[in-house]
Design a protein around this motif. Structure first.
Motif, PDB file in Angstrom:
ATOM      1  N   THR A  89       0.845  -1.192   0.000  1.00  0.00           N
ATOM      2  CA  THR A  89       0.000   0.000   0.000  1.00  0.00           C
ATOM      3  C   THR A  89       0.882   1.244   0.000  1.00  0.00           C
ATOM      4  O   THR A  89       1.943   1.269   0.622  1.00  0.00           O
ATOM      5  CB  THR A  89      -0.938   0.038   1.229  1.00  0.00           C
ATOM      6  OG1 THR A  89      -0.156   0.087   2.408  1.00  0.00           O
ATOM      7  CG2 THR A  89      -1.831  -1.181   1.266  1.00  0.00           C
ATOM      8  N   THR A  90       0.429   2.239  -0.736  1.00  0.00           N
ATOM      9  CA  THR A  90       1.062   3.553  -0.704  1.00  0.00           C
ATOM     10  C   THR A  90      -0.028   4.551  -0.340  1.00  0.00           C
ATOM     11  O   THR A  90      -1.185   4.170  -0.146  1.00  0.00           O
ATOM     12  CB  THR A  90       1.692   3.925  -2.059  1.00  0.00           C
ATOM     13  OG1 THR A  90       0.647   4.114  -3.025  1.00  0.00           O
ATOM     14  CG2 THR A  90       2.664   2.850  -2.530  1.00  0.00           C
ATOM     15  N   ARG A  91       0.316   5.800  -0.292  1.00  0.00           N
ATOM     16  CA  ARG A  91      -0.703   6.806   0.050  1.00  0.00           C
ATOM     17  C   ARG A  91      -1.793   6.918  -1.004  1.00  0.00           C
ATOM     18  O   ARG A  91      -2.893   7.352  -0.713  1.00  0.00           O
ATOM     19  CB  ARG A  91      -0.046   8.155   0.257  1.00  0.00           C
ATOM     20  CG  ARG A  91       0.797   8.204   1.491  1.00  0.00           C
ATOM     21  CD  ARG A  91       1.362   9.564   1.711  1.00  0.00           C
ATOM     22  NE  ARG A  91       2.143   9.545   2.942  1.00  0.00           N
ATOM     23  CZ  ARG A  91       3.013  10.451   3.260  1.00  0.00           C
ATOM     24  NH1 ARG A  91       3.234  11.469   2.452  1.00  0.00           N
ATOM     25  NH2 ARG A  91       3.680  10.370   4.385  1.00  0.00           N
ATOM     26  N   THR A  92      -1.476   6.536  -2.242  1.00  0.00           N
ATOM     27  CA  THR A  92      -2.451   6.710  -3.314  1.00  0.00           C
ATOM     28  C   THR A  92      -2.895   5.409  -3.974  1.00  0.00           C
ATOM     29  O   THR A  92      -3.864   5.425  -4.721  1.00  0.00           O
ATOM     30  CB  THR A  92      -1.886   7.633  -4.416  1.00  0.00           C
ATOM     31  OG1 THR A  92      -0.700   7.042  -4.947  1.00  0.00           O
ATOM     32  CG2 THR A  92      -1.587   9.022  -3.877  1.00  0.00           C
ATOM     33  N   CYS A  93      -2.175   4.309  -3.740  1.00  0.00           N
ATOM     34  CA  CYS A  93      -2.451   3.074  -4.489  1.00  0.00           C
ATOM     35  C   CYS A  93      -2.371   1.830  -3.617  1.00  0.00           C
ATOM     36  O   CYS A  93      -1.743   1.820  -2.567  1.00  0.00           O
ATOM     37  CB  CYS A  93      -1.435   2.902  -5.616  1.00  0.00           C
ATOM     38  SG  CYS A  93      -1.436   4.221  -6.823  1.00  0.00           S
ATOM     39  N   TYR A  94      -3.017   0.791  -4.124  1.00  0.00           N
ATOM     40  CA  TYR A  94      -2.843  -0.565  -3.619  1.00  0.00           C
ATOM     41  C   TYR A  94      -2.226  -1.374  -4.752  1.00  0.00           C
ATOM     42  O   TYR A  94      -2.633  -1.250  -5.902  1.00  0.00           O
ATOM     43  CB  TYR A  94      -4.184  -1.218  -3.266  1.00  0.00           C
ATOM     44  CG  TYR A  94      -4.951  -0.578  -2.140  1.00  0.00           C
ATOM     45  CD1 TYR A  94      -4.395  -0.412  -0.890  1.00  0.00           C
ATOM     46  CD2 TYR A  94      -6.269  -0.174  -2.344  1.00  0.00           C
ATOM     47  CE1 TYR A  94      -5.123   0.157   0.148  1.00  0.00           C
ATOM     48  CE2 TYR A  94      -7.007   0.388  -1.310  1.00  0.00           C
ATOM     49  CZ  TYR A  94      -6.424   0.554  -0.071  1.00  0.00           C
ATOM     50  OH  TYR A  94      -7.154   1.108   0.952  1.00  0.00           O
ATOM     51  N   ASP A 115      -6.358   2.301  -7.574  1.00  0.00           N
ATOM     52  CA  ASP A 115      -6.384   3.631  -6.996  1.00  0.00           C
ATOM     53  C   ASP A 115      -6.988   3.496  -5.599  1.00  0.00           C
ATOM     54  O   ASP A 115      -8.048   2.903  -5.429  1.00  0.00           O
ATOM     55  CB  ASP A 115      -7.244   4.552  -7.864  1.00  0.00           C
ATOM     56  CG  ASP A 115      -7.271   5.964  -7.331  1.00  0.00           C
ATOM     57  OD1 ASP A 115      -7.935   6.196  -6.299  1.00  0.00           O
ATOM     58  OD2 ASP A 115      -6.647   6.834  -7.956  1.00  0.00           O
ATOM     59  N   ARG A 116      -6.311   4.019  -4.607  1.00  0.00           N
ATOM     60  CA  ARG A 116      -6.739   3.832  -3.225  1.00  0.00           C
ATOM     61  C   ARG A 116      -8.061   4.545  -2.911  1.00  0.00           C
ATOM     62  O   ARG A 116      -8.838   4.074  -2.082  1.00  0.00           O
ATOM     63  CB  ARG A 116      -5.630   4.330  -2.294  1.00  0.00           C
ATOM     64  CG  ARG A 116      -5.851   3.965  -0.859  1.00  0.00           C
ATOM     65  CD  ARG A 116      -4.620   4.256  -0.045  1.00  0.00           C
ATOM     66  NE  ARG A 116      -4.868   3.879   1.322  1.00  0.00           N
ATOM     67  CZ  ARG A 116      -3.933   3.487   2.148  1.00  0.00           C
ATOM     68  NH1 ARG A 116      -2.679   3.419   1.753  1.00  0.00           N
ATOM     69  NH2 ARG A 116      -4.222   3.184   3.375  1.00  0.00           N
ATOM     70  N   ARG A 117      -8.333   5.669  -3.546  1.00  0.00           N
ATOM     71  CA  ARG A 117      -9.574   6.398  -3.282  1.00  0.00           C
ATOM     72  C   ARG A 117     -10.797   5.672  -3.823  1.00  0.00           C
ATOM     73  O   ARG A 117     -11.872   5.767  -3.264  1.00  0.00           O
ATOM     74  CB  ARG A 117      -9.519   7.798  -3.893  1.00  0.00           C
ATOM     75  CG  ARG A 117      -8.552   8.735  -3.185  1.00  0.00           C
ATOM     76  CD  ARG A 117      -8.368   9.985  -3.975  1.00  0.00           C
ATOM     77  NE  ARG A 117      -7.757   9.558  -5.251  1.00  0.00           N
ATOM     78  CZ  ARG A 117      -7.709  10.279  -6.342  1.00  0.00           C
ATOM     79  NH1 ARG A 117      -8.235  11.451  -6.368  1.00  0.00           N
ATOM     80  NH2 ARG A 117      -7.128   9.821  -7.429  1.00  0.00           N
TER      81      ARG A 117
END
Length: 138
Positions: A89-94, A115-117
């Motif tokens: 996981t990153t701040r913006t993606c899985y 996209d994580r959102r």
């Protein structure tokens, strides 16, 4: 049973999907790719993702626990690979990697970039597990 192209197209219907690939982890060769790739370099994306998969699959720290909690070998007591998924996981993606069981020792995994959102990691993991179970590799 669907082939690689059909599974890749189905993967892109997962909410938040940005890209998907089926990769052979010992060589880093992408057997199929769809959607976006990081840095516009599909070969580098496949090779770097394969390196992560290889590290997880080959490390004893991730070996399955056998009966009584003893460390098993490469496979668990049921003969399944010790590692099923790798999730980054990153701040913006899985980034979700799922190892594919085949009748031959192929070292193939499915890579899904979300996209994580917009994505739901739990649902994406379940959908990817089902897709990999149906994937037909010849």
């Amino acid at each position: 049973m669907p082939g690689i192209d059909e599974c890749l197209l189905e993967a892109m219907t997962v909410n938040g999907a940005r890209g998907a690939a089926v990769i052979e982890w010992t060589s880093g060769l992408a057997l199929g790719m769809v959607g976006e790739v990081r840095d516009e370099d599909p070969e580098a994306t496949a090779a770097e993702t394969a390196e992560l998969a290889r590290m997880a699959a080959e490390q004893r720290a991730f070996a399955a626990l056998g009966p009584g909690g003893a460390k098993g070998g490469e496979d668990d007591a049921a003969g399944e690979p010790a590692v099923e998924d790798v999730i980054v996981t990153t701040r913006t993606c899985y980034h979700l990697l799922r190892f594919v069981d085949t009748a031959f020792d192929s070292g193939v995994f499915f890579y899904l970039w979300l996209d994580r959102r917009e994505g739901n990691l739990a649902l994406a993991r379940l959908r990817l597990r089902d897709m990999c179970g149906r994937l037909a590799l010849i």
